[in-house]
Every structure is written in structure tokens, then in C-alpha cells.
Design a protein around this motif. Structure first.
Motif, PDB file in Angstrom:
ATOM      1  N   VAL A  82       0.842  -1.190   0.000  1.00 40.65           N
ATOM      2  CA  VAL A  82       0.000   0.000   0.000  1.00 40.65           C
ATOM      3  C   VAL A  82       0.879   1.243   0.000  1.00 40.65           C
ATOM      4  O   VAL A  82       1.732   1.409   0.875  1.00 40.65           O
ATOM      5  CB  VAL A  82      -0.922   0.017   1.252  1.00 40.65           C
ATOM      6  CG1 VAL A  82      -1.767   1.265   1.266  1.00 40.65           C
ATOM      7  CG2 VAL A  82      -1.774  -1.219   1.300  1.00 40.65           C
ATOM      8  N   MET A  83       0.669   2.119  -0.986  1.00 38.29           N
ATOM      9  CA  MET A  83       1.345   3.419  -1.043  1.00 38.29           C
ATOM     10  C   MET A  83       0.332   4.441  -0.543  1.00 38.29           C
ATOM     11  O   MET A  83      -0.678   4.674  -1.199  1.00 38.29           O
ATOM     12  CB  MET A  83       1.768   3.739  -2.471  1.00 38.29           C
ATOM     13  CG  MET A  83       2.335   5.121  -2.675  1.00 38.29           C
ATOM     14  SD  MET A  83       3.929   5.396  -1.923  1.00 38.29           S
ATOM     15  CE  MET A  83       4.981   4.386  -2.927  1.00 38.29           C
ATOM     16  N   GLU A  84       0.582   5.020   0.647  1.00 41.80           N
ATOM     17  CA  GLU A  84      -0.357   5.963   1.237  1.00 41.80           C
ATOM     18  C   GLU A  84       0.130   7.392   1.059  1.00 41.80           C
ATOM     19  O   GLU A  84       1.305   7.689   1.223  1.00 41.80           O
ATOM     20  CB  GLU A  84      -0.555   5.680   2.727  1.00 41.80           C
ATOM     21  CG  GLU A  84      -1.355   4.450   2.989  1.00 41.80           C
ATOM     22  CD  GLU A  84      -1.832   4.370   4.421  1.00 41.80           C
ATOM     23  OE1 GLU A  84      -2.876   3.754   4.625  1.00 41.80           O
ATOM     24  OE2 GLU A  84      -1.162   4.903   5.320  1.00 41.80           O
ATOM     25  N   PHE A  85      -0.813   8.266   0.722  1.00 42.66           N
ATOM     26  CA  PHE A  85      -0.539   9.690   0.572  1.00 42.66           C
ATOM     27  C   PHE A  85      -1.259  10.437   1.679  1.00 42.66           C
ATOM     28  O   PHE A  85      -2.339  10.034   2.104  1.00 42.66           O
ATOM     29  CB  PHE A  85      -1.047  10.201  -0.789  1.00 42.66           C
ATOM     30  CG  PHE A  85      -0.373   9.564  -1.952  1.00 42.66           C
ATOM     31  CD1 PHE A  85       0.781  10.099  -2.474  1.00 42.66           C
ATOM     32  CD2 PHE A  85      -0.890   8.418  -2.536  1.00 42.66           C
ATOM     33  CE1 PHE A  85       1.409   9.502  -3.557  1.00 42.66           C
ATOM     34  CE2 PHE A  85      -0.276   7.829  -3.613  1.00 42.66           C
ATOM     35  CZ  PHE A  85       0.879   8.368  -4.119  1.00 42.66           C
ATOM     36  N   ARG A  86      -0.667  11.538   2.109  1.00 38.10           N
ATOM     37  CA  ARG A  86      -1.358  12.368   3.093  1.00 38.10           C
ATOM     38  C   ARG A  86      -2.450  13.156   2.398  1.00 38.10           C
ATOM     39  O   ARG A  86      -2.543  13.183   1.181  1.00 38.10           O
ATOM     40  CB  ARG A  86      -0.375  13.311   3.758  1.00 38.10           C
ATOM     41  CG  ARG A  86       0.629  12.569   4.592  1.00 38.10           C
ATOM     42  CD  ARG A  86       1.471  13.515   5.365  1.00 38.10           C
ATOM     43  NE  ARG A  86       2.441  12.744   6.135  1.00 38.10           N
ATOM     44  CZ  ARG A  86       3.307  13.281   6.932  1.00 38.10           C
ATOM     45  NH1 ARG A  86       3.335  14.593   7.084  1.00 38.10           N
ATOM     46  NH2 ARG A  86       4.148  12.541   7.589  1.00 38.10           N
ATOM     47  N   ARG A  87      -3.233  13.830   3.183  1.00 41.33           N
ATOM     48  CA  ARG A  87      -4.352  14.596   2.627  1.00 41.33           C
ATOM     49  C   ARG A  87      -3.875  15.780   1.799  1.00 41.33           C
ATOM     50  O   ARG A  87      -2.832  16.354   2.055  1.00 41.33           O
ATOM     51  CB  ARG A  87      -5.238  15.129   3.751  1.00 41.33           C
ATOM     52  CG  ARG A  87      -6.002  14.063   4.422  1.00 41.33           C
ATOM     53  CD  ARG A  87      -6.955  14.669   5.390  1.00 41.33           C
ATOM     54  NE  ARG A  87      -7.710  13.583   6.012  1.00 41.33           N
ATOM     55  CZ  ARG A  87      -8.720  13.749   6.797  1.00 41.33           C
ATOM     56  NH1 ARG A  87      -9.123  14.960   7.097  1.00 41.33           N
ATOM     57  NH2 ARG A  87      -9.346  12.731   7.314  1.00 41.33           N
ATOM     58  N   GLY A  88      -4.689  16.126   0.823  1.00 38.93           N
ATOM     59  CA  GLY A  88      -4.489  17.372   0.091  1.00 38.93           C
ATOM     60  C   GLY A  88      -3.389  17.331  -0.938  1.00 38.93           C
ATOM     61  O   GLY A  88      -3.333  16.459  -1.803  1.00 38.93           O
ATOM     62  N   ARG A  89      -2.490  18.271  -0.834  1.00 40.91           N
ATOM     63  CA  ARG A  89      -1.490  18.508  -1.856  1.00 40.91           C
ATOM     64  C   ARG A  89      -0.560  17.322  -2.149  1.00 40.91           C
ATOM     65  O   ARG A  89      -0.275  17.062  -3.315  1.00 40.91           O
ATOM     66  CB  ARG A  89      -0.663  19.724  -1.450  1.00 40.91           C
ATOM     67  CG  ARG A  89      -0.008  20.391  -2.618  1.00 40.91           C
ATOM     68  CD  ARG A  89       0.674  21.659  -2.207  1.00 40.91           C
ATOM     69  NE  ARG A  89      -0.302  22.689  -1.901  1.00 40.91           N
ATOM     70  CZ  ARG A  89      -0.032  23.777  -1.220  1.00 40.91           C
ATOM     71  NH1 ARG A  89       1.181  23.972  -0.727  1.00 40.91           N
ATOM     72  NH2 ARG A  89      -0.949  24.676  -0.994  1.00 40.91           N
ATOM     73  N   ILE A 120      -1.313  -2.305  -9.761  1.00 42.95           N
ATOM     74  CA  ILE A 120      -1.557  -1.075  -9.018  1.00 42.95           C
ATOM     75  C   ILE A 120      -2.977  -0.566  -9.274  1.00 42.95           C
ATOM     76  O   ILE A 120      -3.394  -0.399 -10.407  1.00 42.95           O
ATOM     77  CB  ILE A 120      -0.530   0.011  -9.413  1.00 42.95           C
ATOM     78  CG1 ILE A 120       0.882  -0.466  -9.069  1.00 42.95           C
ATOM     79  CG2 ILE A 120      -0.837   1.317  -8.691  1.00 42.95           C
ATOM     80  CD1 ILE A 120       1.972   0.436  -9.559  1.00 42.95           C
ATOM     81  N   LYS A 121      -3.685  -0.347  -8.165  1.00 44.21           N
ATOM     82  CA  LYS A 121      -5.069   0.119  -8.235  1.00 44.21           C
ATOM     83  C   LYS A 121      -5.213   1.284  -7.262  1.00 44.21           C
ATOM     84  O   LYS A 121      -4.738   1.212  -6.129  1.00 44.21           O
ATOM     85  CB  LYS A 121      -5.994  -1.033  -7.836  1.00 44.21           C
ATOM     86  CG  LYS A 121      -7.451  -0.705  -7.804  1.00 44.21           C
ATOM     87  CD  LYS A 121      -8.223  -1.953  -7.360  1.00 44.21           C
ATOM     88  CE  LYS A 121      -9.642  -1.588  -6.995  1.00 44.21           C
ATOM     89  NZ  LYS A 121     -10.347  -2.739  -6.427  1.00 44.21           N
ATOM     90  N   GLU A 122      -5.839   2.366  -7.698  1.00 45.28           N
ATOM     91  CA  GLU A 122      -6.009   3.536  -6.845  1.00 45.28           C
ATOM     92  C   GLU A 122      -7.296   3.430  -6.038  1.00 45.28           C
ATOM     93  O   GLU A 122      -8.351   3.125  -6.572  1.00 45.28           O
ATOM     94  CB  GLU A 122      -6.042   4.810  -7.684  1.00 45.28           C
ATOM     95  CG  GLU A 122      -4.710   5.167  -8.276  1.00 45.28           C
ATOM     96  CD  GLU A 122      -4.727   6.496  -9.005  1.00 45.28           C
ATOM     97  OE1 GLU A 122      -5.540   7.368  -8.654  1.00 45.28           O
ATOM     98  OE2 GLU A 122      -3.930   6.644  -9.930  1.00 45.28           O
ATOM     99  N   GLU A 123      -7.178   3.678  -4.733  1.00 47.57           N
ATOM    100  CA  GLU A 123      -8.318   3.714  -3.822  1.00 47.57           C
ATOM    101  C   GLU A 123      -8.190   4.963  -2.976  1.00 47.57           C
ATOM    102  O   GLU A 123      -7.357   5.023  -2.094  1.00 47.57           O
ATOM    103  CB  GLU A 123      -8.325   2.494  -2.896  1.00 47.57           C
ATOM    104  CG  GLU A 123      -8.420   1.171  -3.594  1.00 47.57           C
ATOM    105  CD  GLU A 123      -8.274   0.002  -2.618  1.00 47.57           C
ATOM    106  OE1 GLU A 123      -7.944   0.246  -1.438  1.00 47.57           O
ATOM    107  OE2 GLU A 123      -8.482  -1.126  -3.056  1.00 47.57           O
ATOM    108  N   ASN A 124      -9.013   5.966  -3.234  1.00 45.76           N
ATOM    109  CA  ASN A 124      -8.976   7.243  -2.510  1.00 45.76           C
ATOM    110  C   ASN A 124      -7.565   7.816  -2.479  1.00 45.76           C
ATOM    111  O   ASN A 124      -7.031   8.183  -3.509  1.00 45.76           O
ATOM    112  CB  ASN A 124      -9.554   7.091  -1.106  1.00 45.76           C
ATOM    113  CG  ASN A 124     -11.018   6.727  -1.132  1.00 45.76           C
ATOM    114  OD1 ASN A 124     -11.722   7.038  -2.091  1.00 45.76           O
ATOM    115  ND2 ASN A 124     -11.480   6.068  -0.097  1.00 45.76           N
ATOM    116  N   ARG A 125      -6.937   7.889  -1.295  1.00 41.39           N
ATOM    117  CA  ARG A 125      -5.594   8.464  -1.182  1.00 41.39           C
ATOM    118  C   ARG A 125      -4.519   7.391  -1.116  1.00 41.39           C
ATOM    119  O   ARG A 125      -3.456   7.607  -0.548  1.00 41.39           O
ATOM    120  CB  ARG A 125      -5.507   9.317   0.082  1.00 41.39           C
ATOM    121  CG  ARG A 125      -6.396  10.517   0.080  1.00 41.39           C
ATOM    122  CD  ARG A 125      -6.185  11.368   1.312  1.00 41.39           C
ATOM    123  NE  ARG A 125      -5.664  10.667   2.458  1.00 41.39           N
ATOM    124  CZ  ARG A 125      -6.349  10.367   3.548  1.00 41.39           C
ATOM    125  NH1 ARG A 125      -7.608  10.686   3.648  1.00 41.39           N
ATOM    126  NH2 ARG A 125      -5.776   9.751   4.552  1.00 41.39           N
TER     127      ARG A 125
END
Length: 140
Positions: A82-89, A120-125
Motif C-alpha cells: 500500500v502506497m499511502e498519501f497524506r491529505r491534500g497537496r 496497481i489500483k487507486e483507492e482514494n488516497r
């Protein structure tokens, strides 16, 4: 009867109208119980483990997580990366860098013998990929 056979009288269950007893060797009985308990614990091992990454992660941290993932695959456990991104920018700014990092991580696991079950599949962030164990070779 138990003394005559040089065995033990073991109460199996006391639920119900009358207790249930057996004439057996007590130590063999305890050994079999422990063996059954270990087998049930072994049957409940995880089927899938998760490895979390972030787009601005250092190289050393990536290598540590690669070793962990290869270890899981070596034990025949599926790995969810899982590659997690923080909120926003950060999601919009580092999206392509994160995808490239995740793809490099997946390529490393494939080179060691893992098989991509879900690309690779995108789920929200977050971006998610699932790797199945195949013929895993230990990496130096």
C-alpha cells in the motif's frame, strides 16, 4: 481397572448427567492435546500481510520493507503493498513519484519470484497492489 492396566483414569467431560472418563496414559493424552492446540494455531496464520509505503520514503526504509515482503513471500503469505498519501497537496504533487516507487518495489518482488495478483489500483488516497508467493529466492 485403571490400576490393573497401569494406566490413568482421566475425566474427559463433566457436562451432562454423568461424567465421562477414559482409561488412558495421562502424559500421552496431554501430549496429544498440546499437538492439537499447536496445529490449530498454525492453521490460523495470516493469509495476507500488509506493507505500507509513502512517496517520500528513504532508500534504506524501502530496502527494509523489501526484505520484510520477501520474508513474507518466502513463508507463502500474500503481501498487500500500500502506497499511502497524506491529505491534500501531497496526493496530487507526488502521485507519479509514488506510482514509480511502488512499481519499482513490485518489480523487485517479481525479480525474487513473486507474482502480481493485482496490479496497481487507486483507492482514494492510496495505491494498492497484491503480490502472491511463487518460487521465492532469498535476496542477498
Amino acid at each position: 481397572m485403571a490400576r490393573a492396566a497401569e494406566l490413568d483414569l482421566v475425566q474427559i467431560s463433566n457436562k451432562g448427567d454423568f461424567p465421562v472418563c477414559k482409561i488412558i496414559d495421562f502424559y500421552v493424552f496431554k501430549f496429544q492435546q498440546k499437538k492439537a492446540q499447536k496445529a490449530s494455531i498454525k492453521a490460523n496464520k495470516p493469509l495476507q500481510n500488509q506493507i505500507k509505503l509513502s512517496p517520500n520514503m528513504g532508500q534504506h526504509d524501502l530496502k527494509v520493507r523489501e526484505k520484510k515482503a520477501i520474508g513474507f513471500l518466502g513463508k507463502k503469505i500474500t503481501v498487500k503493498v500500500v502506497m499511502e498519501f497524506r491529505r491534500g497537496r501531497p496526493f496530487f504533487r507526488y502521485k507519479e513519484e509514488g506510482r514509480a516507487c511502488l512499481q519499482a518495489f513490485i518489480n523487485t518482488l517479481e525479480a525474487c519470484g513473486g507474482h502480481v495478483k493485482q496490479n496497481i489500483k487507486e483507492e482514494n488516497r492510496r495505491m494498492v497492489a497484491i503480490i502472491d508467493p511463487g518460487s521465492i529466492k532469498k535476496k542477498n
